[in-house]
Design a protein around this motif. Structure first.
Motif, mmCIF file in Angstrom:
data_model
loop_
_atom_site.group_PDB
_atom_site.id
_atom_site.type_symbol
_atom_site.label_atom_id
_atom_site.label_comp_id
_atom_site.label_asym_id
_atom_site.label_seq_id
_atom_site.Cartn_x
_atom_site.Cartn_y
_atom_site.Cartn_z
ATOM 1 N N THR A 296 30.200 44.101 52.655
ATOM 2 C CA THR A 296 30.595 45.112 51.678
ATOM 3 C C THR A 296 31.858 44.669 50.958
ATOM 4 N N VAL A 297 32.017 45.093 49.722
ATOM 5 C CA VAL A 297 33.180 44.692 48.939
ATOM 6 C C VAL A 297 34.452 45.278 49.530
ATOM 7 N N GLU A 298 34.368 46.484 50.100
ATOM 8 C CA GLU A 298 35.551 47.113 50.687
ATOM 9 C C GLU A 298 36.072 46.318 51.883
ATOM 10 N N TYR A 299 35.163 45.705 52.634
ATOM 11 C CA TYR A 299 35.563 44.974 53.831
ATOM 12 C C TYR A 299 35.942 43.531 53.520
ATOM 13 N N ASP A 300 35.268 42.923 52.538
ATOM 14 C CA ASP A 300 35.488 41.511 52.249
ATOM 15 C C ASP A 300 36.637 41.295 51.261
ATOM 16 N N LEU A 301 36.357 41.508 49.998
ATOM 17 C CA LEU A 301 37.284 41.109 48.951
ATOM 18 C C LEU A 301 38.349 42.143 48.602
ATOM 19 N N LEU A 302 38.073 43.399 48.883
ATOM 20 C CA LEU A 302 38.981 44.441 48.419
ATOM 21 C C LEU A 302 40.398 44.322 48.990
ATOM 22 N N PRO A 303 40.593 43.955 50.246
ATOM 23 C CA PRO A 303 41.976 43.800 50.729
ATOM 24 C C PRO A 303 42.764 42.778 49.904
ATOM 25 N N PHE A 304 42.130 41.658 49.558
ATOM 26 C CA PHE A 304 42.824 40.657 48.738
ATOM 27 C C PHE A 304 43.094 41.182 47.331
ATOM 28 N N ILE A 305 42.097 41.830 46.716
ATOM 29 C CA ILE A 305 42.263 42.354 45.362
ATOM 30 C C ILE A 305 43.314 43.463 45.342
ATOM 31 N N SER A 306 43.288 44.313 46.350
ATOM 32 C CA SER A 306 44.271 45.397 46.426
ATOM 33 C C SER A 306 45.678 44.846 46.557
#
Length: 538
Positions: A296-306
């Motif tokens: 999921t995007v929330e679990y994978d990339l979102l921490p880095f993007i946030s």
């Protein structure tokens, strides 16, 4: 005259008596006594016909005589015929649900996984088979077990109807399946009780008393039916526990909104963070559009993007859940990457998001981003691919063995073995199950991955190959590759290099030496990604 009339009357009576004997009268013919009897009916046709039984014979059949059977009664036979009809109907419904996992029939699309419908129908077929196999051997244990099963299924039906999100995901197909399973469980109780009554009636009529003993074969049948019944009850309990977890997860509100797509067949989740900013010339600055990789995007990339957003590297970003991921519903089958790209376009239009976009994607998500970019190349001002999957390697995703494993995992997913264990013993929260590290255990996620696998090497490969042909050549491109994957697999390195030629404006191709496939999980990977993202946005 009177004497002549009396004499004539006596002659007529004598003549009548000799030509038509009354019931119960007997005559002697060839030395044998003959008695007139009534025609046998269903209640008397199996009784011994000898009017003069031996002194030791009581006029009843032996208890072990095959004629002593509840099938002698038309009511019992009718119940069996109805059970056979119910089994045929349930099996046809079971086959239809099995097919709908791979190809959704018109009007039967489930916004959930569809695996719960299949599980309840499998339970129904198993219950009917058990009832028919042991139809002539009724037992109190079987009736009690089926009654418990009916109560558990009734609880499931109430949960599905009461929880709005589950009701929407299951749809009329899921509701019909659980209602039918509940009805059949109750029907099994009724038929077993009716057969027990018929068996007792026939034993009293044909043997003189109800039989209390059982043969070894009958005891084996009772024991086997009880074991099967216990298994069905355990399955039903696990289904109920998983439904309770789903009810808990349904209370987690999504970030952003859900939007109906594809003629209102299902909903896709989209969220945007940050305010739109503009250049000195009044042009809008690009918004980063994030595409999930394998998870999921929330679990994978979102921490880095946030984190990049908090650092001021980017001013605004949007992310969405692919069908079956996170808060999004499952799409009808089959479903390809190109269909997902079209759905994303529809969602962005409904949300009033017009770009321009800088696309960020990882792994197999790069396939989705590339298709979207080719169809909106005028709104795309930059592409960042993180250890992307090449279209020539989609055969790995579409491998038959992988598809079978996903299907098998989906079939048992309603039992919730891993999800229940995680919730009870590992403290897994609803966030973990909806979009976190445990999301891959859910039926929706597994169904989405199965859909992805089924068309990866056919429809999706064709779509991404066409996207490469029409991709805008002047779009800035960054490729960041995993050094571990590049060193481990020469073919992977070759395909990474080929992806740097997607456009004529390659900004950079970085190989982060110690980074895994999820490049952003290392410090050096995050620093490289944030640097390249800043270049594309600013």
């Amino acid at each position: 005259m009177v004497s002549l009339w009396k004499s004539k009357n006596r002659d007529e009576e004598a003549h009548s008596g000799s030509s038509s004997p009354q019931e119960g009268e007997a005559d002697v013919e060839n030395g044998h006594r003959r008695t007139t009897r009534e025609e046998p009916d269903e209640r008397t046709r199996l009784l011994p016909s000898n009017p003069n039984p031996p002194p030791h014979h009581d006029g009843y059949l032996d208890p072990d005589d095959p004629a002593v059977s509840p099938y002698n009664l038309w009511t019992v036979r009718a119940l069996r015929y109805l059970s056979v009809i119910f089994l045929v109907v349930s099996f046809l419904w079971w086959v239809l649900l099995l097919v709908s996992i791979f190809v959704s029939p018109p009007g039967m699309h489930s916004r959930g996984s569809g695996f719960f419908d299949f599980s309840y129908t499998t339970l129904t077929v198993g219950n009917l088979l058990m009832g028919l196999l042991f139809f002539a051997n009724p037992s109190r244990a079987l009736r009690i077990g089926c009654m418990i099963l009916a109560i558990i299924l009734l609880i499931d039906m109430i949960i599905i109807l009461a929880v709005g999100r589950i009701r929407v995901e299951e749809g009329w197909v899921g509701i019909a399946s659980v209602v039918w399973a509940t009805v059949i469980a109750a029907w099994t109780v009724v038929t077993d009780r009716a057969v027990a009554w018929g068996k007792r009636e026939e034993e009293e009529r044909l043997t003189g008393r109800a039989e209390n003993r059982r043969t070894l074969r009958e005891w084996c049948a009772v024991f086997t039916s009880a074991v099967i019944n216990v298994i069905l009850i355990i399955v039903a309990i696990l289904l109920t526990a998983t439904l309770i977890l789903r009810s808990r997860d349904a209370s987690l509100a999504p970030a952003g909104d859900r939007y109906y797509v594809d003629s209102d067949k299902y909903q896709i989740h989209l969220a945007c963070v940050g305010n739109q900013t503009y250049t000195d010339d009044g042009e809008p600055n690009p918004t980063v559009l994030v595409e999930a990789g394998e998870g999921t995007v929330e679990y994978d990339l979102l921490p880095f993007i946030s984190n990049a957003y908090k650092n001021g590297t980017i001013d605004r970003y949007c992310f969405y859940d692919r069908p079956g991921f996170g808060w999004s519903d499952n799409a009808p089958s089959p479903h390809s990457a190109g269909m997902t790209a079209d759905v994303l376009s529809e969602v962005l239009a409904q949300a009033g998001e017009e770009g321009p976009w800088v696309l960020v994607s990882a792994g197999i998500g790069s396939v989705y981003s590339r298709i979207f970019s080719s169809r909106h190349y005028q709104q795309v001002t930059g592409i960042l691919l993180i250890d992307p999957l090449h279209e020539d390697l989609l055969y790995r995703v579409g491998a038959p063995g992988r598809g079978f494993v996903l299907w098998a995992r989906g079939i048992i997913s309603p039992l919730g073995f891993t999800r229940l264990a995680g919730a009870l013993f590992k403290g897994r929260t609803r966030e973990d199950r909806v979009y976190g590290g445990s999301a891959y255990q859910g039926g929706k996620f597994i169904k989405a991955k199965l859909q992805e696998s089924l068309v990866a090497n056919s429809l999706t490969k064709s779509e991404v190959s066409s996207a490469r042909t029409i991709q805008g050549r002047d779009t800035p491109l960054v490729v960041v590759s995993s050094g571990i994957e590049v060193r481990r697999n020469a073919e992977w390195e070759k395909k990474q290099h080929d992806l740097t030629t997607l456009t004529d404006k390659l900004v950079a191709w970085d190989i982060v030496s110690k980074a895994p496939h999820a490049v952003w999980k290392t410090l050096s990977g995050r620093e490289t990604l944030e640097k390249r993202l800043r270049e594309l946005v600013k």
